[in-house]
Design an enzyme around this catalytic site. Structure first.
Site, PDB file in Angstrom:
ATOM      1  N   SER A 100       0.858  -1.196   0.000  1.00 21.84           N
ATOM      2  CA  SER A 100       0.000   0.000   0.000  1.00 21.84           C
ATOM      3  C   SER A 100       0.881   1.227   0.000  1.00 21.84           C
ATOM      4  CB  SER A 100      -0.849  -0.006   1.277  1.00 21.84           C
ATOM      5  OG  SER A 100      -1.438   1.261   1.500  1.00 21.84           O
ATOM      6  N   TYR A 111      -1.971  -0.632  10.557  1.00 23.76           N
ATOM      7  CA  TYR A 111      -1.955  -0.939   9.116  1.00 23.76           C
ATOM      8  C   TYR A 111      -0.638  -0.480   8.503  1.00 23.76           C
ATOM      9  CZ  TYR A 111      -3.681  -1.061   4.258  1.00 23.76           C
ATOM     10  OH  TYR A 111      -3.852  -1.320   2.915  1.00 23.76           O
TER      11      TYR A 111
HETATM   12  N1  LIG Z   1      -8.884  -1.017  -0.915  1.00 25.47           N
HETATM   13  C1  LIG Z   1      -7.853  -0.158  -0.984  1.00 25.47           C
HETATM   14  O1  LIG Z   1      -8.038   1.063  -1.155  1.00 25.47           O
HETATM   15  C2  LIG Z   1      -6.433  -0.661  -0.892  1.00 25.47           C
HETATM   16  C3  LIG Z   1      -5.388   0.238  -1.162  1.00 25.47           C
HETATM   17  C4  LIG Z   1      -4.066  -0.216  -1.084  1.00 25.47           C
HETATM   18  C5  LIG Z   1      -3.789  -1.521  -0.742  1.00 25.47           C
HETATM   19  N2  LIG Z   1      -4.826  -2.371  -0.467  1.00 25.47           N
HETATM   20  C6  LIG Z   1      -4.466  -3.747  -0.086  1.00 25.47           C
HETATM   21  O2  LIG Z   1      -5.078  -4.633  -0.989  1.00 25.47           O
HETATM   22  C7  LIG Z   1      -5.360  -5.876  -0.347  1.00 25.47           C
HETATM   23  C8  LIG Z   1      -6.812  -6.237  -0.559  1.00 25.47           C
HETATM   24  O3  LIG Z   1      -7.619  -5.181  -0.058  1.00 25.47           O
HETATM   25  P1  LIG Z   1      -9.175  -5.063  -0.371  1.00 25.47           P
HETATM   26  O4  LIG Z   1      -9.511  -3.622  -0.349  1.00 25.47           O
HETATM   27  O5  LIG Z   1      -9.529  -5.862  -1.561  1.00 25.47           O
HETATM   28  O6  LIG Z   1      -9.771  -5.725   0.977  1.00 25.47           O
HETATM   29  P2  LIG Z   1     -11.138  -6.510   1.223  1.00 25.47           P
HETATM   30  O7  LIG Z   1     -11.453  -6.357   2.664  1.00 25.47           O
HETATM   31  O8  LIG Z   1     -12.193  -6.103   0.238  1.00 25.47           O
HETATM   32  O9  LIG Z   1     -10.763  -8.024   0.885  1.00 25.47           O
HETATM   33  C9  LIG Z   1      -9.846  -8.720   1.650  1.00 25.47           C
HETATM   34  C10 LIG Z   1     -10.140 -10.204   1.521  1.00 25.47           C
HETATM   35  O10 LIG Z   1      -9.182 -10.875   2.369  1.00 25.47           O
HETATM   36  C11 LIG Z   1      -9.874 -11.867   3.108  1.00 25.47           C
HETATM   37  N3  LIG Z   1      -9.133 -12.123   4.367  1.00 25.47           N
HETATM   38  C12 LIG Z   1      -9.123 -11.365   5.479  1.00 25.47           C
HETATM   39  N4  LIG Z   1      -8.384 -11.953   6.419  1.00 25.47           N
HETATM   40  C13 LIG Z   1      -7.890 -13.095   5.875  1.00 25.47           C
HETATM   41  C14 LIG Z   1      -7.065 -14.143   6.363  1.00 25.47           C
HETATM   42  N5  LIG Z   1      -6.602 -14.137   7.620  1.00 25.47           N
HETATM   43  N6  LIG Z   1      -6.765 -15.174   5.544  1.00 25.47           N
HETATM   44  C15 LIG Z   1      -7.245 -15.207   4.270  1.00 25.47           C
HETATM   45  N7  LIG Z   1      -8.053 -14.245   3.762  1.00 25.47           N
HETATM   46  C16 LIG Z   1      -8.379 -13.213   4.565  1.00 25.47           C
HETATM   47  C17 LIG Z   1     -11.258 -11.316   3.341  1.00 25.47           C
HETATM   48  O11 LIG Z   1     -12.199 -12.346   3.647  1.00 25.47           O
HETATM   49  C18 LIG Z   1     -11.525 -10.603   2.016  1.00 25.47           C
HETATM   50  O12 LIG Z   1     -12.146 -11.463   1.085  1.00 25.47           O
HETATM   51  C19 LIG Z   1      -4.984  -5.680   1.126  1.00 25.47           C
HETATM   52  O13 LIG Z   1      -3.694  -6.213   1.381  1.00 25.47           O
HETATM   53  C20 LIG Z   1      -4.981  -4.164   1.283  1.00 25.47           C
HETATM   54  O14 LIG Z   1      -4.111  -3.743   2.310  1.00 25.47           O
HETATM   55  C21 LIG Z   1      -6.138  -1.981  -0.544  1.00 25.47           C
END
Ligand SMILES: NC(=O)c1ccc[n+]([C@@H]2O[C@H](COP(=O)([O-])OP(=O)(O)OC[C@H]3O[C@@H](n4cnc5c(N)ncnc54)[C@H](O)[C@@H]3O)[C@@H](O)[C@H]2O)c1
Length: 265
Positions: free
Chosen positions: A146, A159
């Site tokens: 991120s 985070y």
């Molecule tokens: N959404 C954003 O703006 C954003 C920005 C930068 C980085 N990210 C990164 O992208 C990645 C995905 O984010 P997202 O927004 O799609 O999140 P999200 O919450 O929509 O999806 C995350 C998924 O991970 C699963 N999960 C949670 N804990 C888990 C575990 N212990 N084992 C296996 N699966 C697990 C959840 O069930 C969910 O399906 C993350 O690493 C997040 O830090 C997101």
């Protein structure tokens, strides 16, 4: 119909692929011809993703109900993947959670949980993938990090700490694995404002905290981006595919910003 592309017949595991960015990356890799094993802790969502992989892209690896913090489950499932498909070529360490509090109010158990999933979960998946890739003398690991992995994040210390740690882990295991031809990189996306994380949780949290509307929160975040728009799944998928492909064969230990230039502001 089976898809052909730059990742044809590569065997990939994507963690946290039940929804959001992980789900989109799973489809992105399948579009390039990869055999994708989507993992998540949520059985219902991961089953639906697996069905879509099969119906839209011709085939899928086995969906896994895998908690990335459970080392035995990760090890068993990786062994299963290798036994069934013959290799593990790509690991996308995407599973992540976000809980935000001011430092003085941060509950210790929630702090630990964020570090456990985002940092230790990445370590565990990378460890067992690396055991296989080292033997194969090939493989690619990509961590979904991120912009908060490079710059502190207001009231979001767990985070940011977990993501800063992820870059240290990426660089260190890239050094461990370079002699074996295994590459390890991270991507650092900006705000995916149309993702479920924002739509179902963060917009309301920030609107409440600042006493403004959801639309004003969106405008505030877009104004921070020189290119003037939010990050999209496709922006991230493009870079992830490049990092999985031979075209990036001279890149390891990197953490690539995908932020529309936001880190310059
Ligand atoms: N959404 C954003 O703006 C954003 C920005 C930068 C980085 N990210 C990164 O992208 C990645 C995905 O984010 P997202 O927004 O799609 O999140 P999200 O919450 O929509 O999806 C995350 C998924 O991970 C699963 N999960 C949670 N804990 C888990 C575990 N212990 N084992 C296996 N699966 C697990 C959840 O069930 C969910 O399906 C993350 O690493 C997040 O830090 C997101």
């Amino acid at each position: 119909m089976e898809k052909q592309g730059c990742l044809t017949n590569k065997v990939a595991v994507v963690t946290g692929a039940g929804r959001g960015l992980g789900e989109a990356i799973a489809y992105g890799l399948a579009r390039e011809g990869a055999i994708v094993c989507p993992w998540d802790i949520n059985q219902e969502t991961i089953q639906k993703v697996a069905e879509k992989l099969k119906s839209d892209y011709g085939r899928t690896g086995k969906p896994g109900v895998v908690d990335v913090t459970d080392a035995r489950a990760v090890e068993n499932e990786i062994n299963w993947v290798v036994k069934t498909f013959g290799s593990l070529d790509i690991l996308i360490a995407n599973a992540g959670i976000l809980h935000a509090y001011d430092i003085t109010e941060f509950p210790e158990d929630i702090w630990r949980k964020v570090i456990e999933v985002n940092l230790t979960g990445y370590f565990i998946c990378a460890k067992y993938a690396a055991k296989v890739m080292k033997q194969q003398r090939r493989g690619v690991i990509v961590q979904i990090n991120s912009k908060s992995g490079k710059k502190g994040s207001f009231r979001n210390s767990a985070y940011a700490a977990s993501k800063f740690g992820g870059i240290g882990l990426t660089q260190s295991i890239a050094l461990d694995l370079a002699p074996y031809g295994v590459r390890v990189n991270a991507v650092c996306p900006g705000n995916l404002l149309d993702s479920p994380l924002w739509q179902e949780s963060l917009f309301d949290q920030y609107a409440k905290k600042w006493g403004i509307s959801r639309e004003e929160v969106r405008k505030k975040y877009i104004e921070q981006v020189p290119l003037g728009r939010p990050c999209t799944y496709q922006d991230v998928i493009n870079v992830v595919i490049f990092l999985c492909d031979e075209r990036s064969s001279y890149m390891t230990g990197q953490a690539i910003n995908i932020t529309g230039g936001q880190e310059m502001r």
